[in-house]
Structure formats: C-alpha cells, structure tokens
Design an enzyme around this catalytic site. Structure first.
Site, PDB file in Angstrom:
ATOM      1  N   LYS A   9      64.509 -84.386 -67.776  1.00  0.00           N
ATOM      2  CA  LYS A   9      65.555 -84.765 -68.301  1.00  0.00           C
ATOM      3  C   LYS A   9      66.420 -83.342 -68.507  1.00  0.00           C
ATOM      4  O   LYS A   9      67.304 -83.074 -69.225  1.00  0.00           O
ATOM      5  CB  LYS A   9      65.533 -85.331 -69.807  1.00  0.00           C
ATOM      6  CG  LYS A   9      65.397 -86.762 -69.540  1.00  0.00           C
ATOM      7  CD  LYS A   9      64.946 -87.532 -70.855  1.00  0.00           C
ATOM      8  CE  LYS A   9      64.362 -88.844 -70.725  1.00  0.00           C
ATOM      9  NZ  LYS A   9      63.850 -89.543 -71.958  1.00  0.00           N
ATOM     10  N   LYS A  13      66.522 -77.511 -65.059  1.00  0.00           N
ATOM     11  CA  LYS A  13      65.478 -77.772 -63.902  1.00  0.00           C
ATOM     12  C   LYS A  13      66.205 -78.224 -62.747  1.00  0.00           C
ATOM     13  O   LYS A  13      66.040 -77.888 -61.627  1.00  0.00           O
ATOM     14  CB  LYS A  13      64.263 -78.535 -64.358  1.00  0.00           C
ATOM     15  CG  LYS A  13      63.158 -78.521 -63.426  1.00  0.00           C
ATOM     16  CD  LYS A  13      61.943 -79.365 -64.114  1.00  0.00           C
ATOM     17  CE  LYS A  13      61.091 -78.543 -65.075  1.00  0.00           C
ATOM     18  NZ  LYS A  13      60.023 -79.307 -65.633  1.00  0.00           N
ATOM     19  N   ASP A  71      55.810 -80.244 -62.576  1.00  0.00           N
ATOM     20  CA  ASP A  71      55.128 -79.883 -63.823  1.00  0.00           C
ATOM     21  C   ASP A  71      54.860 -78.423 -63.542  1.00  0.00           C
ATOM     22  O   ASP A  71      54.440 -77.913 -62.830  1.00  0.00           O
ATOM     23  CB  ASP A  71      53.862 -80.801 -64.060  1.00  0.00           C
ATOM     24  CG  ASP A  71      53.721 -80.655 -65.514  1.00  0.00           C
ATOM     25  OD1 ASP A  71      54.506 -80.835 -66.464  1.00  0.00           O
ATOM     26  OD2 ASP A  71      52.609 -80.289 -65.684  1.00  0.00           O
ATOM     27  N   TYR A 156      59.843 -69.145 -71.242  1.00  0.00           N
ATOM     28  CA  TYR A 156      59.426 -68.079 -71.445  1.00  0.00           C
ATOM     29  C   TYR A 156      60.003 -66.890 -70.514  1.00  0.00           C
ATOM     30  O   TYR A 156      59.137 -65.671 -70.516  1.00  0.00           O
ATOM     31  CB  TYR A 156      57.761 -68.198 -71.060  1.00  0.00           C
ATOM     32  CG  TYR A 156      56.931 -69.074 -71.922  1.00  0.00           C
ATOM     33  CD1 TYR A 156      56.518 -68.782 -73.292  1.00  0.00           C
ATOM     34  CD2 TYR A 156      56.638 -70.116 -71.326  1.00  0.00           C
ATOM     35  CE1 TYR A 156      55.786 -69.324 -73.994  1.00  0.00           C
ATOM     36  CE2 TYR A 156      55.959 -71.359 -72.229  1.00  0.00           C
ATOM     37  CZ  TYR A 156      55.272 -70.712 -73.507  1.00  0.00           C
ATOM     38  OH  TYR A 156      54.700 -71.490 -74.430  1.00  0.00           O
ATOM     39  N   ASP A 157      61.214 -67.164 -69.942  1.00  0.00           N
ATOM     40  CA  ASP A 157      61.584 -66.410 -69.013  1.00  0.00           C
ATOM     41  C   ASP A 157      62.019 -64.928 -69.554  1.00  0.00           C
ATOM     42  O   ASP A 157      61.663 -63.868 -68.946  1.00  0.00           O
ATOM     43  CB  ASP A 157      62.917 -66.795 -68.472  1.00  0.00           C
ATOM     44  CG  ASP A 157      62.678 -67.938 -67.364  1.00  0.00           C
ATOM     45  OD1 ASP A 157      61.451 -68.101 -67.131  1.00  0.00           O
ATOM     46  OD2 ASP A 157      63.682 -68.340 -66.841  1.00  0.00           O
ATOM     47  N   ARG A 183      58.645 -71.919 -59.184  1.00  0.00           N
ATOM     48  CA  ARG A 183      59.325 -73.218 -58.649  1.00  0.00           C
ATOM     49  C   ARG A 183      60.064 -72.776 -57.223  1.00  0.00           C
ATOM     50  O   ARG A 183      60.093 -73.964 -56.270  1.00  0.00           O
ATOM     51  CB  ARG A 183      60.322 -73.537 -59.656  1.00  0.00           C
ATOM     52  CG  ARG A 183      60.989 -75.175 -59.469  1.00  0.00           C
ATOM     53  CD  ARG A 183      61.762 -75.576 -60.633  1.00  0.00           C
ATOM     54  NE  ARG A 183      60.953 -75.825 -61.680  1.00  0.00           N
ATOM     55  CZ  ARG A 183      61.073 -75.126 -62.866  1.00  0.00           C
ATOM     56  NH1 ARG A 183      61.970 -74.248 -63.131  1.00  0.00           N
ATOM     57  NH2 ARG A 183      60.098 -75.195 -63.817  1.00  0.00           N
TER      58      ARG A 183
END
Length: 202
Positions: A9, A13, A71, A156-157, A183
């Site tokens: 959700k 992402k 994940d 945490y970027d 990612r």
C-alpha cells in the site's frame, strides 16, 4: 498488457517500481486498485525472502492475478544486521520514519564513521496463479550518517550515505536513486528475467 498487483500500500514504492519497469508490457496496480485496501499481511518471516514471498502468494491467492511483492530494509553491520526485516517497525509497531531514524541514531551514538557501514536490501518475489515463482535480490552498500540530510525519499534515506556520491539517498533525489538503489538493482534483475517468466501469458 499483463496486469500485475503490487502487494503493497506504499505509494512511494508503487511509483518507484512503476518508473523502473515502465518499458515492460505490464500494468502495475496497487492493492487498493483491486479491492484489497483492508487486507493486512503479517510479515512474520525471519528473512526478506520469506516476507516477500508470503506477501506475493497472499495477494495472488486473493486476486487470482500475478502478484509482485518487495520486502526491503536496512542492515547495519555494527548492529549485527539490525534492523533488517524489522526496518519499518524498528522503533515499534506503526513507528514513523522519524521515530525509526531517531532510534537508529541513538543505537549508533558515539560509533565512529568507518564503523557505521550498512546496506539496503531489496528482495522481490513474483508469483503466478499457476504457482510459478521468481525471486531476485538487490543490495546497495552505504554508511549511516550522524544526522539527517536531504528532503527526497522516505524511510532511512536521509541517513544513508552513498560513498560514491558522498550524499544521502534523500539528497540524491529519485533520478539517481532509481539507478543505484537496492530496489533498482533488484528490479534490473527482474526486468531481465520477467519477459521469459511471463512468456506464455504476455
């Protein structure tokens, strides 16, 4: 065009994955788009692989559509790989990004810069209704800073410094991040393998 449901959700992402996979002949939709806005999937696996696969299988079974789940999280060497699979709830269930970042900084208080090595990990699973599965993993090495820097990104970027740029993910912005991130690396592997994985359904 093949419809694939993202088992998440998280709008950040969804946007990030859509951008990286935009050249493929797929339509990536969210759980909200297929009426699963109230579905809660308990992420109780011990690894990113277990959690990613559980999310993908659950959504595939609910929709009878191909499902894709990511994940991801942060592994800090000084903390023996924590927060790991607990990255989004490091400071407790329903913790905010600020609360998680604060706990991370407290956990690394007085730790030298060269001992603050870490990596972001992303594991992506794709599951078809016929049971066929694909799993890919991407990692991005970095160092945890002493304070938050930058306004882009999430999680945490603002603390994760990429040594080649000497900037945090949050300072680099999406254009660069989407080329070098954990990612991005997992999705690049996925992009190379997805056409053959979907070959008979495209």
């Amino acid at each position: 065009m093949v419809k694939i449901v993202l088992a998440s959700k998280n709008k950040h992402k969804l946007q990030e994955i859509k951008e990286i996979l935009k050249e493929l002949n797929i339509e990536l939709v969210s759980m909200d788009d297929v009426g699963l806005e109230s579905l809660e999937i308990i992420e109780d696996g011990n690894t990113f692989e277990e959690n990613s696969m559980k999310k993908a299988v659950t959504v595939m079974e609910k929709t009878n559509l191909i499902a894709l789940a990511d994940d991801s999280g942060l592994e800090v060497d000084y903390l023996d790989g924590r927060p790991g699979v607990y990255s989004s709830r490091f400071a407790g269930e329903n913790a905010t990004d600020d609360e998680n970042n604060k706990k991370l900084l407290e956990s690394l208080k007085d730790v030298d810069f060269n001992k603050r090595t870490a990596r972001f990990v992303s594991v992506i699973s794709v599951v078809r209704p016929d049971g066929k599965k694909l799993v890919v993993r991407g990692e991005c090495e970095g160092i945890i800073g002493f304070e938050k820097k930058g306004t882009n990104g999430f999680g945490y970027d603002p603390l994760f410094i990429v040594p080649e740029y000497n900037k945090t993910f949050a300072q680099l912005g999406p254009e660069i991040k989407n080329k070098i991130s954990h990612r991005a690396k997992a999705l690049e592997k996925l992009r190379r393998e997805l056409n053959s994985f979907l070959g008979d359904v495209i």
